[in-house]
Scaffold this active site. Structure first.
Site, mmCIF file in Angstrom:
data_model
loop_
_atom_site.group_PDB
_atom_site.id
_atom_site.type_symbol
_atom_site.label_atom_id
_atom_site.label_comp_id
_atom_site.label_asym_id
_atom_site.label_seq_id
_atom_site.Cartn_x
_atom_site.Cartn_y
_atom_site.Cartn_z
ATOM 1 N N TYR A 136 0.749 -1.235 -0.005
ATOM 2 C CA TYR A 136 -0.145 -0.101 -0.219
ATOM 3 C C TYR A 136 0.825 1.307 0.058
ATOM 4 C CZ TYR A 136 -3.930 3.223 1.131
ATOM 5 O OH TYR A 136 -4.732 3.927 1.219
ATOM 6 N N ASP A 231 8.783 3.940 0.578
ATOM 7 C CA ASP A 231 7.676 4.534 1.287
ATOM 8 C C ASP A 231 7.811 4.382 2.765
ATOM 9 O OD1 ASP A 231 5.401 5.096 2.268
ATOM 10 O OD2 ASP A 231 4.181 3.975 0.829
ATOM 11 N N LYS A 259 2.151 10.056 8.334
ATOM 12 C CA LYS A 259 1.776 9.385 9.621
ATOM 13 C C LYS A 259 2.489 9.952 10.937
ATOM 14 C CE LYS A 259 -0.137 5.145 7.639
ATOM 15 N NZ LYS A 259 -1.540 4.663 7.980
HETATM 16 C C1 PLP Z 1 2.850 2.457 3.690
HETATM 17 C C2 PLP Z 1 1.901 3.452 3.497
HETATM 18 N N1 PLP Z 1 2.105 4.454 2.456
HETATM 19 C C3 PLP Z 1 1.118 5.424 2.327
HETATM 20 C C4 PLP Z 1 0.106 5.557 3.090
HETATM 21 C C5 PLP Z 1 -0.903 6.603 2.802
HETATM 22 O O1 PLP Z 1 -0.868 7.583 3.922
HETATM 23 P P1 PLP Z 1 -2.103 8.478 4.115
HETATM 24 O O2 PLP Z 1 -3.147 7.747 4.665
HETATM 25 O O3 PLP Z 1 -1.607 9.559 5.108
HETATM 26 O O4 PLP Z 1 -2.751 9.209 2.955
HETATM 27 C C6 PLP Z 1 -0.099 4.515 4.333
HETATM 28 C C7 PLP Z 1 -1.421 4.517 4.888
HETATM 29 O O5 PLP Z 1 -1.774 3.515 5.685
HETATM 30 C C8 PLP Z 1 0.617 3.399 4.162
HETATM 31 O O6 PLP Z 1 0.554 2.617 5.035
#
Ligand code: PLP
Length: 425
Positions: A136, A231, A259
């Site tokens: 994700y 990421d 986050k």
């Molecule tokens: C690994 C990862 N990248 C990106 C995101 C997206 O972040 P946001 O919810 O702040 O847009 C998440 C959200 O859970 C995530 O777990």
């Protein structure tokens, strides 16, 4: 009179702000949080094991973060321009994160990864991004291609997990198996003329990288001259102060942050190599390679002040020892409970993260978890929720914080045991 849950279902699709997928009878409306506890509008306390999906690493309503945000709010909430807190925060990120030479802020992890991908495409002039199946990266195109694929297509073909993605957006994502360097390298080689970069969650959901996997990606991306993007929306400031790149000792070219950095306030950032980030310089508008990257609220001073206060707390000695000890207690405790109850499952995670996969197979990637027992997972998560633990019943990913105590972990384990006994047979 409608209940709060009925009101939520009347205005929110699925009765939530996204995910959760709770039945109406379990839907709650939250009123406040403190430490590791949240309370609903009826006054019921729930022990929180999702912590704003990991955006809260210090605990809810942490006094230092609250005070920093309050103080900044009284000085102005947003200027859409460089402010003293945003500058200080960017300097702190450059000091903390190994790959960070430059910083540009946005407002979420979803934006940060989308911009990082755009930078990779702009820098190389090529269209295709390699991602790992089941990863994700936020709600953007790359994040939602092959997030939860139902058909196990031949790599590198992707399957959209969301409707509404254009065919070209799907075709521009190459999907590879996490932890399989050989297959990944072969895909990279076969598509080298179209490959713009590789994006990876260094800790893939809760599955750790095999020794050498991240270093292998580093070496191959370097050889092909394409950016490696970490990421770090989840791993940033969580696995170590410098994130997964410090923890695993592999520095990418670009990293997406979000986050936990914001202490619960909206934040996202792309950090990385100066030559890549400098593609967003507005004096380059009109030049080839110029990347549009702007946000009205990205780097706003309230989020920046909350982030600075968060980082100050995280730098205190013992922070990561404590987070890791709590995570280890939770994972070891879950393994013991599952064994006692005769339930076959894998417990994964690292640092203050844990996840349960109901399968007998070793989980190294999406496919090895594909046959896991989804019905049992749902019964487990809903049963835990019903017994007073707040979590996202669509995911077994559990987030701990510095506000959790060993007693909270013990309570979770007791609830997990009761749920396995009573709801998961
Ligand atoms: C690994 C990862 N990248 C990106 C995101 C997206 O972040 P946001 O919810 O702040 O847009 C998440 C959200 O859970 C995530 O777990």
């Amino acid at each position: 009179m409608k209940t709060p849950a009925e009101r939520a279902w009347a205005v929110f699709p699925g009765g939530s702000l996204g995910e959760y997928n709770l039945p109406p009878a379990l839907t709650v409306v939250l009123a406040r949080g403190e430490g590791a506890t949240v309370w609903d509008t009826e006054g019921r306390a729930l022990l929180d094991f999702t912590m704003g999906w990991g955006s809260i690493l210090l605990g809810h309503a942490h006094p230092a973060v609250t005070e920093a945000a309050r103080r900044q709010a009284s000085l102005g909430a947003n200027f859409a321009y460089v402010s003293a807190p945003a500058l200080e925060l960017a300097e702190a990120l450059v000091r903390a994160v190994p790959c960070a030479e430059r910083v540009r802020f946005c407002a979420s992890g979803t934006e940060a990864t989308a911009y990082a991908v755009r930078l990779a495409r702009a820098a190389t002039g090529r269209p295709k991004i390699l991602k790992f199946e089941g990863a994700y990266h936020g709600a953007n195109e790359v994040g939602t291609v092959s997030l939860f694929p139902r058909r196990l297509l031949a790599f590198p073909e992707g399957e959209p997990t969301s409707a509404g993605l254009g065919a070209a957006a799907v075709a521009d994502v190459l999907v590879a198996p996490y932890n399989d360097l050989e297959t990944t390298a072969a895909i990279m080689e076969a598509h080298r003329d179209a490959l713009a970069g590789v994006i990876v969650e260094p800790l893939h959901r809760c599955t750790p990288p095999r020794p050498g996997f991240l270093a292998g990606l580093r070496e191959r991306t370097r050889r092909l001259g394409v950016p490696l993007i970490f990421d770090e929306t989840v791993t940033g400031f969580r696995l170590a102060y410098g994130g997964a790149q410090e923890y695993y000792g592999v520095a990418p070219d670009l990293a997406a942050l979000g986050k936990a950095l914001g202490g619960g306030y909206p934040i996202g950032a792309v950090v990385g190599r100066a030559d890549l980030l400098d593609l967003v310089r507005e004096d380059r508008l009109g030049e080839p390679g110029y990347v549009w990257f702007a946000s009205s609220v990205g780097g706003n001073p309230v989020s920046s002040a909350a982030a600075l206060a968060t980082l100050t707390e995280l730098r205190r000695p013992g922070t990561y020892d404590r987070l890791f000890a709590l995570g280890e207690s939770l994972r070891a405790g879950l393994r013991a409970v599952l064994k006692d109850e005769g339930v076959t499952a894998q417990v994964q995670g690292d640092g203050p993260l844990a996840a349960v996969v109901f399968t007998g197979r070793e989980v190294v990637d999406y496919r090895s978890a594909f046959q896991a027992d989804g019905a049992r997972r749902r019964a487990f998560l809903l049963g835990i929720f019903r017994r007073g633990i707040f979590l996202n019943p669509m995911s077994t990913k559990l987030y701990l914080s510095l506000a959790h105590a060993e007693a909270d972990v013990a309570r979770f384990l007791e609830v997990a045991r009761a749920t396995l006994r009573e709801d998961c047979r």
